[in-house]
Write an enzyme that holds these catalytic residues in place. Structure first.
Site, PDB file in Angstrom:
ATOM      1  N   ARG A 147      -8.116  -0.516   5.371  1.00 44.67           N
ATOM      2  CA  ARG A 147      -7.385   0.553   4.682  1.00 44.67           C
ATOM      3  C   ARG A 147      -6.104   0.000   4.051  1.00 44.67           C
ATOM      4  O   ARG A 147      -5.686   0.467   2.993  1.00 44.67           O
ATOM      5  CB  ARG A 147      -7.006   1.670   5.668  1.00 44.67           C
ATOM      6  N   LYS A 173       0.831  -1.213   0.000  1.00 43.31           N
ATOM      7  CA  LYS A 173       0.000   0.000   0.000  1.00 43.31           C
ATOM      8  C   LYS A 173       0.861   1.257   0.000  1.00 43.31           C
ATOM      9  O   LYS A 173       0.609   2.207  -0.736  1.00 43.31           O
ATOM     10  CB  LYS A 173      -0.907  -0.008   1.245  1.00 43.31           C
ATOM     11  N   ASN A 174       1.901   1.245   0.835  1.00 48.28           N
ATOM     12  CA  ASN A 174       2.703   2.464   0.984  1.00 48.28           C
ATOM     13  C   ASN A 174       3.599   2.743  -0.217  1.00 48.28           C
ATOM     14  O   ASN A 174       4.210   3.807  -0.296  1.00 48.28           O
ATOM     15  CB  ASN A 174       3.546   2.398   2.263  1.00 48.28           C
ATOM     16  N   ASP A 231       5.508   0.369  11.840  1.00 48.34           N
ATOM     17  CA  ASP A 231       4.283  -0.286  11.367  1.00 48.34           C
ATOM     18  C   ASP A 231       4.200  -1.767  11.775  1.00 48.34           C
ATOM     19  O   ASP A 231       3.188  -2.415  11.516  1.00 48.34           O
ATOM     20  CB  ASP A 231       4.168  -0.173   9.835  1.00 48.34           C
ATOM     21  N   ARG A 259       1.342  14.213  13.639  1.00 48.10           N
ATOM     22  CA  ARG A 259       1.793  13.991  12.263  1.00 48.10           C
ATOM     23  C   ARG A 259       1.689  15.228  11.367  1.00 48.10           C
ATOM     24  O   ARG A 259       0.891  15.267  10.420  1.00 48.10           O
ATOM     25  CB  ARG A 259       1.021  12.826  11.641  1.00 48.10           C
ATOM     26  N   CYS A 266      -4.190  12.853  14.272  1.00 46.41           N
ATOM     27  CA  CYS A 266      -4.716  11.532  13.927  1.00 46.41           C
ATOM     28  C   CYS A 266      -4.408  10.613  15.084  1.00 46.41           C
ATOM     29  O   CYS A 266      -3.719  10.997  16.019  1.00 46.41           O
ATOM     30  CB  CYS A 266      -4.145  11.025  12.615  1.00 46.41           C
ATOM     31  N   ARG A 308      -4.279  10.407   5.125  1.00 47.46           N
ATOM     32  CA  ARG A 308      -3.245  11.430   5.157  1.00 47.46           C
ATOM     33  C   ARG A 308      -2.391  11.434   3.898  1.00 47.46           C
ATOM     34  O   ARG A 308      -1.885  12.461   3.474  1.00 47.46           O
ATOM     35  CB  ARG A 308      -2.340  11.127   6.339  1.00 47.46           C
TER      36      ARG A 308
HETATM   37  C1  UD1 Z   1       4.767   6.729   6.356  1.00 49.40           C
HETATM   38  C2  UD1 Z   1       3.905   5.522   6.148  1.00 49.40           C
HETATM   39  C3  UD1 Z   1       3.411   4.990   7.504  1.00 49.40           C
HETATM   40  C4  UD1 Z   1       4.586   4.758   8.433  1.00 49.40           C
HETATM   41  C5  UD1 Z   1       5.491   5.978   8.506  1.00 49.40           C
HETATM   42  C6  UD1 Z   1       6.771   5.736   9.287  1.00 49.40           C
HETATM   43  C7  UD1 Z   1       2.936   5.920   3.976  1.00 49.40           C
HETATM   44  C8  UD1 Z   1       1.711   6.242   3.189  1.00 49.40           C
HETATM   45  N1  UD1 Z   1       2.772   5.884   5.310  1.00 49.40           N
HETATM   46  O1  UD1 Z   1       3.949   7.741   6.948  1.00 49.40           O
HETATM   47  O2  UD1 Z   1       2.726   3.774   7.289  1.00 49.40           O
HETATM   48  O3  UD1 Z   1       4.117   4.467   9.726  1.00 49.40           O
HETATM   49  O4  UD1 Z   1       5.867   6.406   7.186  1.00 49.40           O
HETATM   50  O5  UD1 Z   1       7.471   4.674   8.739  1.00 49.40           O
HETATM   51  O6  UD1 Z   1       3.979   5.667   3.436  1.00 49.40           O
HETATM   52  N2  UD1 Z   1       7.027  14.391  10.651  1.00 49.40           N
HETATM   53  C9  UD1 Z   1       7.127  15.724  10.964  1.00 49.40           C
HETATM   54  N3  UD1 Z   1       6.911  16.633   9.949  1.00 49.40           N
HETATM   55  C10 UD1 Z   1       6.646  16.248   8.673  1.00 49.40           C
HETATM   56  C11 UD1 Z   1       6.556  14.871   8.383  1.00 49.40           C
HETATM   57  C12 UD1 Z   1       6.757  13.958   9.395  1.00 49.40           C
HETATM   58  O7  UD1 Z   1       7.379  16.087  12.112  1.00 49.40           O
HETATM   59  O8  UD1 Z   1       6.468  17.128   7.818  1.00 49.40           O
HETATM   60  C13 UD1 Z   1       7.241  13.381  11.723  1.00 49.40           C
HETATM   61  C14 UD1 Z   1       5.996  12.541  12.011  1.00 49.40           C
HETATM   62  O9  UD1 Z   1       5.134  13.178  12.899  1.00 49.40           O
HETATM   63  C15 UD1 Z   1       6.630  11.281  12.570  1.00 49.40           C
HETATM   64  C16 UD1 Z   1       7.942  11.151  11.785  1.00 49.40           C
HETATM   65  O10 UD1 Z   1       8.205  12.459  11.271  1.00 49.40           O
HETATM   66  O11 UD1 Z   1       6.922  11.455  13.933  1.00 49.40           O
HETATM   67  C17 UD1 Z   1       7.916  10.183  10.646  1.00 49.40           C
HETATM   68  O12 UD1 Z   1       6.779  10.416   9.844  1.00 49.40           O
HETATM   69  P1  UD1 Z   1       6.731  10.104   8.294  1.00 49.40           P
HETATM   70  O13 UD1 Z   1       7.874   9.245   7.896  1.00 49.40           O
HETATM   71  O14 UD1 Z   1       6.537  11.384   7.563  1.00 49.40           O
HETATM   72  O15 UD1 Z   1       5.402   9.264   8.187  1.00 49.40           O
HETATM   73  P2  UD1 Z   1       4.442   9.246   6.947  1.00 49.40           P
HETATM   74  O16 UD1 Z   1       5.238   9.515   5.726  1.00 49.40           O
HETATM   75  O17 UD1 Z   1       3.252  10.061   7.235  1.00 49.40           O
END
Ligand code: UD1
Length: 438
Positions: free
Chosen positions: A401, A22-23, A309, A122, A117, A93
Site C-alpha cells: 500500500r 504516499k501521504n 509511522d 480512527r 481499522c 481511509r
Molecule cells: C495520517 C497519515 C498516517 C499517520 C497519521 C498520524 C495519511 C494518508 N495518513 O493519518 O500515515 O499515521 O496521519 O501521523 O496522511 N482523530 C480523531 N478524529 C478525527 C481525525 C483523527 O479522533 O476526525 C484521531 C485519530 O484517531 C488519531 C489522531 O487523531 O488518534 C491522529 O490521526 P490523524 O492525524 O487524523 O491520522 P490520519 O490523518 O488518518
C-alpha cells in the site's frame, strides 16, 4: 495473496533511492478535484494506495493519464459522481480526502464512513465538525456521510480549532476552505511536511494559503482554482525505514533522493541509540552501524516529534539494542500489533496499554508471521532481515500500500528476500518486484 520469504543475516550495503511520499501524493491527487484544469503530479510512488486513489478519481469522472509511471495528469473537468463508496474507503481511509474538494467545488459529497481499522477506531469527527463550521450540512445515512454546502452553493470561511492534531483532517479543511467565501483560520493544524507540500500545490493552483508548517493556517478563499504542475516530496518514512534497515543488519547504506530535514526527530533518535547517520548533502544520507546499539525511550507525537509511522520499525531495532526501551504510542490506540509477531521471532516485549517495553538484545529466529498494517509489516521485514533462518511474512499487501517495491530495493542492496505468490494450483511462485503492484 503475496508473501515475502526472507533469509536473514546479510548486512545491507549499497545505495537506495527514496520514492515520493504516499501521504503527500494522496492529498495532492485529491486536490486535482478542486479545478476543471489539468493538475500534473510528478514523483508519485508506485504503490497500491496511489492506484486506489487514481481509481477513485476515475470513478468520480476524472481522467488520469500516466505519460510516465510516476507522473499523473489529472483532469477533473467532468465530475459526474460525488461519492467515495465503501469498497474504496474500507481499503484506504485516505479516500475521505475527496470530501473536502467535492464539497467545496460542487457543493455536495458522499463518503462512506470509515469503520474501525487495525490501528484503532480512527474516526473522522474532526473533519466533519470542521465542514459544519464552514457552513456545510452533514448527515449520516446508511453508513455514509452526506455533506452539502449552504444554499449559496459555497462554503463560508470561518475560524476552526482542532481539538486534536489531525493530518488528513487539516488537509481536508484546507482544500475545502480554498474555495470558500472569505477567510478561514485553522488553529492547532498539523505541521507535517505533507501538509506543506499540499499547500504548495494549492498555491500553485491559485489558492491563497499561508502558514503551512505552523499550527495556524490561514486560507483566503478564491472563486476558482486552475491547473498546476508539482513534484511530490520524498517519503520520510521510507527514508527512516532504510536507515533502520542499515542499522539492524549491521550494514551501510547510502540513501539518496531524500529530504533529511523532514526527519530530524528520527535522525536524532536513531543517532541517540548509536546509529551513525551522516548528511552527505541536502538529498543524501549515509547510515551505518559501527558499534553496539543502546536502548532509548521513545514517545510518538505529531510532527515535528517522532512519527507514529516509524514506531514499529523502531521497535524492531530495539530488539537488537542493549537494555530496556520503553516506547509510548500516543497518536493511535492499538498500534502494537507487530509486537506479538516480533515475540514469535523471539523478541522480548511486554505491553501495557499504550506502552511497550522492549528488552534487548535478543537473537531473532526466522518464523512465519502475519502483517497487520502498513508500518507493522515494515517492522516484520526488518526483523526478518536480521533473524536467523527463514521468515515468511504473510499479507504483504499491507506493505504494498505504501512502499514502492520494497523487496526489489532491499534485494539490490544485498538482502535475501523474495516475493512469493500462490499459483492456481496452490504452489508458491516467485514474483519479480517490478510487477508486484501492477
Ligand atoms: C495520517 C497519515 C498516517 C499517520 C497519521 C498520524 C495519511 C494518508 N495518513 O493519518 O500515515 O499515521 O496521519 O501521523 O496522511 N482523530 C480523531 N478524529 C478525527 C481525525 C483523527 O479522533 O476526525 C484521531 C485519530 O484517531 C488519531 C489522531 O487523531 O488518534 C491522529 O490521526 P490523524 O492525524 O487524523 O491520522 P490520519 O490523518 O488518518
Amino acid at each position: 495473496m503475496d508473501k515475502f520469504l526472507i533469509r536473514g543475516g546479510n548486512p545491507l550495503k549499497g545505495t537506495v533511492s527514496i520514492s515520493g511520499a504516499k501521504n503527500s501524493a494522496l492529498p495532492c491527487m485529491a486536490a486535482a478535484l478542486l479545478t476543471p484544469e489539468t493538475v500534473i503530479l510528478h514523483n508519485l510512488p508506485y504503490a497500491r494506495d496511489i492506484i486506489t486513489q487514481r481509481r477513485l478519481l476515475e470513478d468520480l469522472g476524472a481522467t488520469v493519464l500516466t505519460p510516465e509511471l510516476r507522473t499523473h495528469k489529472i483532469n477533473a473537468s467532468h465530475v459526474e459522481v460525488f461519492e467515495a463508496p465503501y469498497e474504496l474507503v474500507k481499503t484506504m481511509r485516505a479516500s475521505v480526502l475527496a470530501l473536502g474538494p467535492l464539497l467545496a467545488r460542487f457543493g455536495k459529497a458522499k463518503v462512506s464512513l470509515p469503520g474501525g481499522c487495525a490501528i484503532g477506531t480512527r474516526p473522522i469527527d474532526l473533519h466533519l465538525a470542521g465542514f459544519e463550521k464552514l457552513g456545510a450540512e452533514i448527515r449520516l445515512e446508511a453508513g455514509n456521510v452526506v455533506a452539502r454546502a449552504p444554499q449559496s452553493g459555497r462554503l463560508i470561511g470561518t475560524e476552526i480549532r482542532f481539538e486534536k492534531v489531525t493530518v488528513t483532517g487539516t488537509e481536508n479543511l484546507i482544500m475545502a476552505a480554498s474555495l470558500a467565501k472569505g477567510k478561514t483560520i485553522l488553529h492547532n493544524a498539523a505541521r507535517e511536511p505533507e501538509v506543506i507540500d499540499l499547500c504548495e500545490l494549492l498555491n500553485r493552483m491559485g489558492a491563497r494559503v499561508r502558514g503551512a508548517g505552523t499550527e495556524t493556517i490561514e486560507i483566503e478563499g478564491v472563486q476558482a482554482l486552475g491547473g498546476a504542475e508539482h513534484t511530490i516530496i520524498p517519503d520520510r518514512i521510507e527514508t527512516g525505514t532504510f536507515i533502520v534497515a542499515a542499522a539492524i543488519t549491521g550494514g551501510e547504506l547510502e540513501i539518496k533522493d531524500c529530504r533529511p530535514e523532514h526527519l530530524q526527530s528520527v535522525i536524532d533518535k536513531l543517532t541517540e541509540v548509536g546509529v551513525e547517520i551522516e548528511e552527505v548533502n541536502s538529498s543524501t544520507l549515509a547510515a551505518r552501524k559501527r558499534k553496539p546499539l543502546r536502548s532509548c525511550e521513545l514517545n510518538t507525537a505529531p510532527y515535528p516529534e517522532f512519527p507514529t509511522d516509524m514506531q514499529a520499525q523502531y521497535m524492531a531495532l530495539m530488539t537488537q539494542s542493549e537494555g530496556r526501551s520503553v516506547i509510548a504510542e500516543t497518536v493511535f490506540e492499538n498500534r502494537f500489533m507487530h509486537a506479538s509477531e516480533l515475540q514469535r521471532m523471539g523478541a522480548r516485549i511486554t505491553l501495557d496499554g499504550h506502552h511497550a517495553m522492549v528488552d534487548g538484545p535478543t537473537p531473532l529466529a526466522g518464523a512465519p508471521v502475519l502483517a497487520s498494517d502498513l508500518r507493522a509489516s515494515a517492522s516484520l521485514v526488518l526483523a526478518g532481515l536480521v533473524a536467523d533462518g527463514e521468515s515468511i511474512i504473510h499479507r504483504v499487501y499491507h506493505i504494498d500500500r505504501g512502499y514502492e517495491r520494497i523487496e526489489a530495493k532491499l534485494r539490490a542492496v544485498g538482502a535475501d528476500i523474495e516475493r512469493l505468490r500462490e499459483s492456481v494450483t496452490g504452489t508458491l511462485e516467485q514474483v519479480p518486484g517490478d510487477v508486484a503492484v501492477a
